[in-house]
Design an enzyme around this catalytic site. Structure first.
Site, PDB file in Angstrom:
ATOM      1  N   LYS A   1      -3.641 -21.270  57.003  1.00  0.00           N
ATOM      2  CA  LYS A   1      -2.484 -21.004  56.141  1.00  0.00           C
ATOM      3  C   LYS A   1      -2.785 -19.881  55.138  1.00  0.00           C
ATOM      4  CE  LYS A   1       1.269 -21.648  53.635  1.00  0.00           C
ATOM      5  NZ  LYS A   1       2.531 -21.038  54.067  1.00  0.00           N
TER       6      LYS A   1
ATOM      7  N   LYS B   1      -1.401 -17.628  43.356  1.00  0.00           N
ATOM      8  CA  LYS B   1      -2.237 -18.809  43.648  1.00  0.00           C
ATOM      9  C   LYS B   1      -2.835 -18.715  45.051  1.00  0.00           C
ATOM     10  CE  LYS B   1      -0.262 -22.191  45.436  1.00  0.00           C
ATOM     11  NZ  LYS B   1       0.014 -22.938  46.657  1.00  0.00           N
TER      12      LYS B   1
HETATM   13  P1  NAD Z   1       7.905 -25.486  43.574  1.00  0.00           P
HETATM   14  O1  NAD Z   1       7.171 -25.057  42.366  1.00  0.00           O
HETATM   15  O2  NAD Z   1       9.315 -25.062  43.788  1.00  0.00           O
HETATM   16  O3  NAD Z   1       7.871 -27.085  43.721  1.00  0.00           O
HETATM   17  C1  NAD Z   1       6.809 -27.899  43.343  1.00  0.00           C
HETATM   18  C2  NAD Z   1       7.398 -29.197  42.825  1.00  0.00           C
HETATM   19  O4  NAD Z   1       6.336 -30.090  42.474  1.00  0.00           O
HETATM   20  C3  NAD Z   1       8.251 -29.022  41.567  1.00  0.00           C
HETATM   21  O5  NAD Z   1       9.491 -29.670  41.761  1.00  0.00           O
HETATM   22  C4  NAD Z   1       7.429 -29.653  40.461  1.00  0.00           C
HETATM   23  O6  NAD Z   1       8.214 -30.230  39.427  1.00  0.00           O
HETATM   24  C5  NAD Z   1       6.670 -30.701  41.238  1.00  0.00           C
HETATM   25  N1  NAD Z   1       5.429 -31.117  40.596  1.00  0.00           N
HETATM   26  C6  NAD Z   1       4.484 -30.342  40.021  1.00  0.00           C
HETATM   27  N2  NAD Z   1       3.464 -31.089  39.578  1.00  0.00           N
HETATM   28  C7  NAD Z   1       3.768 -32.372  39.887  1.00  0.00           C
HETATM   29  C8  NAD Z   1       3.095 -33.602  39.698  1.00  0.00           C
HETATM   30  N3  NAD Z   1       1.918 -33.660  39.079  1.00  0.00           N
HETATM   31  N4  NAD Z   1       3.699 -34.719  40.145  1.00  0.00           N
HETATM   32  C9  NAD Z   1       4.905 -34.667  40.766  1.00  0.00           C
HETATM   33  N5  NAD Z   1       5.589 -33.520  40.979  1.00  0.00           N
HETATM   34  C10 NAD Z   1       5.014 -32.389  40.539  1.00  0.00           C
HETATM   35  O7  NAD Z   1       7.011 -25.005  44.811  1.00  0.00           O
HETATM   36  P2  NAD Z   1       7.470 -24.855  46.338  1.00  0.00           P
HETATM   37  O8  NAD Z   1       7.874 -23.455  46.570  1.00  0.00           O
HETATM   38  O9  NAD Z   1       8.377 -25.965  46.699  1.00  0.00           O
HETATM   39  O10 NAD Z   1       6.044 -25.030  47.053  1.00  0.00           O
HETATM   40  C11 NAD Z   1       5.390 -26.300  47.138  1.00  0.00           C
HETATM   41  C12 NAD Z   1       4.116 -26.110  47.954  1.00  0.00           C
HETATM   42  O11 NAD Z   1       4.439 -25.652  49.273  1.00  0.00           O
HETATM   43  C13 NAD Z   1       3.163 -25.050  47.355  1.00  0.00           C
HETATM   44  O12 NAD Z   1       1.832 -25.445  47.578  1.00  0.00           O
HETATM   45  C14 NAD Z   1       3.517 -23.803  48.140  1.00  0.00           C
HETATM   46  O13 NAD Z   1       2.439 -22.875  48.157  1.00  0.00           O
HETATM   47  C15 NAD Z   1       3.817 -24.401  49.506  1.00  0.00           C
HETATM   48  N6  NAD Z   1       4.740 -23.607  50.328  1.00  0.00           N
HETATM   49  C16 NAD Z   1       5.904 -23.135  49.821  1.00  0.00           C
HETATM   50  C17 NAD Z   1       6.767 -22.384  50.637  1.00  0.00           C
HETATM   51  C18 NAD Z   1       8.063 -21.808  50.110  1.00  0.00           C
HETATM   52  O14 NAD Z   1       8.681 -21.006  50.847  1.00  0.00           O
HETATM   53  N7  NAD Z   1       8.538 -22.168  48.919  1.00  0.00           N
HETATM   54  C19 NAD Z   1       6.414 -22.125  51.959  1.00  0.00           C
HETATM   55  C20 NAD Z   1       5.235 -22.659  52.461  1.00  0.00           C
HETATM   56  C21 NAD Z   1       4.399 -23.394  51.645  1.00  0.00           C
END
Ligand code: NAD
Length: 291
Positions: free
Chosen positions: A171, A239
């Site tokens: 990834k 990150k």
């Molecule tokens: P985001 O910041 O939109 O969502 C993360 C969520 O986690 C938020 O709603 C936040 O409030 C919550 N959160 C944070 N700390 C927390 C805790 N301690 N307990 C409970 N909830 C908590 O991020 P995202 O874009 O949804 O991405 C999430 C993960 O998926 C990341 O690791 C990212 O790298 C990965 N990812 C994202 C995408 C994308 O297109 N957005 C694609 C592939 C992978």
């Protein structure tokens, strides 16, 4: 679907994944640090947990979609403290392979299975249930855990990377490729600006020629319309590139373009684009190089 499902982290990609699981499974227990993200789920009939511990106590299968290593580590340690043997934790967060291995070992001590399954395809892929799934386990183990009927609601392209952390190793390589390409796209757009080539011509020619790359087309509408709403935030790119840089450092692998791309996304952060979509790096570069 007979297992009680918990889902923690209802962000840009977590929310559509959780919604597909909710629709298919009927019931689901959700938790998010900022509770307002749970409200739409409650309206659609999902149960909302008051804490991570409650998810641990009530779920047999728990999915995570958390921003990065610090949050994943904290949440998984809490789940392990309150969980019980035979639970399964599927972590879709992008974190370091080493963290995955450490958490898997800590989970195993309690008889809990923890595995990494980072995803690719963005919020749109998540909404359609068409993500790529990079599984930190072999296919045989994955099937024996009975996970597929659940993960089929999230993605349709499986890549079994055999060992814990293997999902995140590939990834991070993938995201280095995608986001370095996007930084190149930004510098190319700034060249087009300087040479008096319109953005329409820039996209039309390069998307139909050898300069094309997947993220060029995927972000074209956002760039052209100036839409900064995040599908994937600049902070998350930084990150991921930092995690990839650490992987290179640990294995003494040279990587010049990774460092250059990272600095360009850091520049976007300093211009206030941390919470904006990653494609804001293109506006940042065009403004910085503008003449
Ligand atoms: P985001 O910041 O939109 O969502 C993360 C969520 O986690 C938020 O709603 C936040 O409030 C919550 N959160 C944070 N700390 C927390 C805790 N301690 N307990 C409970 N909830 C908590 O991020 P995202 O874009 O949804 O991405 C999430 C993960 O998926 C990341 O690791 C990212 O790298 C990965 N990812 C994202 C995408 C994308 O297109 N957005 C694609 C592939 C992978």
């Amino acid at each position: 679907m007979s297992k009680n499902i918990g889902f923690i982290g209802l962000g840009n990609i977590g929310a559509p994944m959780a919604e597909n699981l909710r629709k298919k499974a009927g019931g689901i227990l959700v938790y998010n640090r900022s509770q307002e993200k749970c409200a739409p789920f409650a309206e659609r009939g999902a149960a909302v947990a008051a804490s991570v511990a409650e998810v641990a106590e009530k779920s047999e299968l728990i999915f995570l979609s958390l921003p990065g290593p610090a949050q994943a580590d904290g949440v998984v340690r809490t789940l392990l403290a309150h969980g019980k043997a035979r639970q399964i934790i599927v972590d879709t967060s992008t974190v370091s392979p080493k963290l995955n291995r450490d958490l898997a070992a800590a989970a195993a001590e309690k008889g809990i299975t923890y595995l990494d399954m980072p995803v690719s395809g963005g919020p749109a892929g998540a909404a359609n249930g068409k993500l790529s799934l990079m599984v930190g386990a072999g296919e045989e183990e994955f099937l024996s855990l009975g996970l597929k009927e659940y993960t089929d609601t999230i993605g349709n392209k499986y890549f079994f990377m055999k060992t814990r952390g293997g999902g995140n190793a590939i990834k991070l390589i993938n995201n280095f490729m995608a986001f370095a390409a996007q930084a190149v796209n930004g510098e190319a757009a700034a060249m087009a600006d300087a040479l008096g080539i319109s953005m329409d011509d820039f996209y039309e020619v390069t998307m139909n020629s050898s300069g094309n790359n997947m993220i060029l087309g995927a972000k074209m509408q956002k760039v052209k319309s100036g839409d900064l709403k995040p599908g994937f935030a600049t902070d998350l790119v930084v990150k991921d590139l930092e995690l990839a840089r650490q992987l290179c450092q640990d294995a003494a692998i040279p990587n010049f373009t990774l460092n250059t791309a990272l600095q360009l996304y850091r520049l976007a952060q300093t211009k206030g684009h941390g919470k904006d979509d990653s494609s804001s790096v293109i506006a940042t570069i065009r403004e910085a190089y503008g003449r």
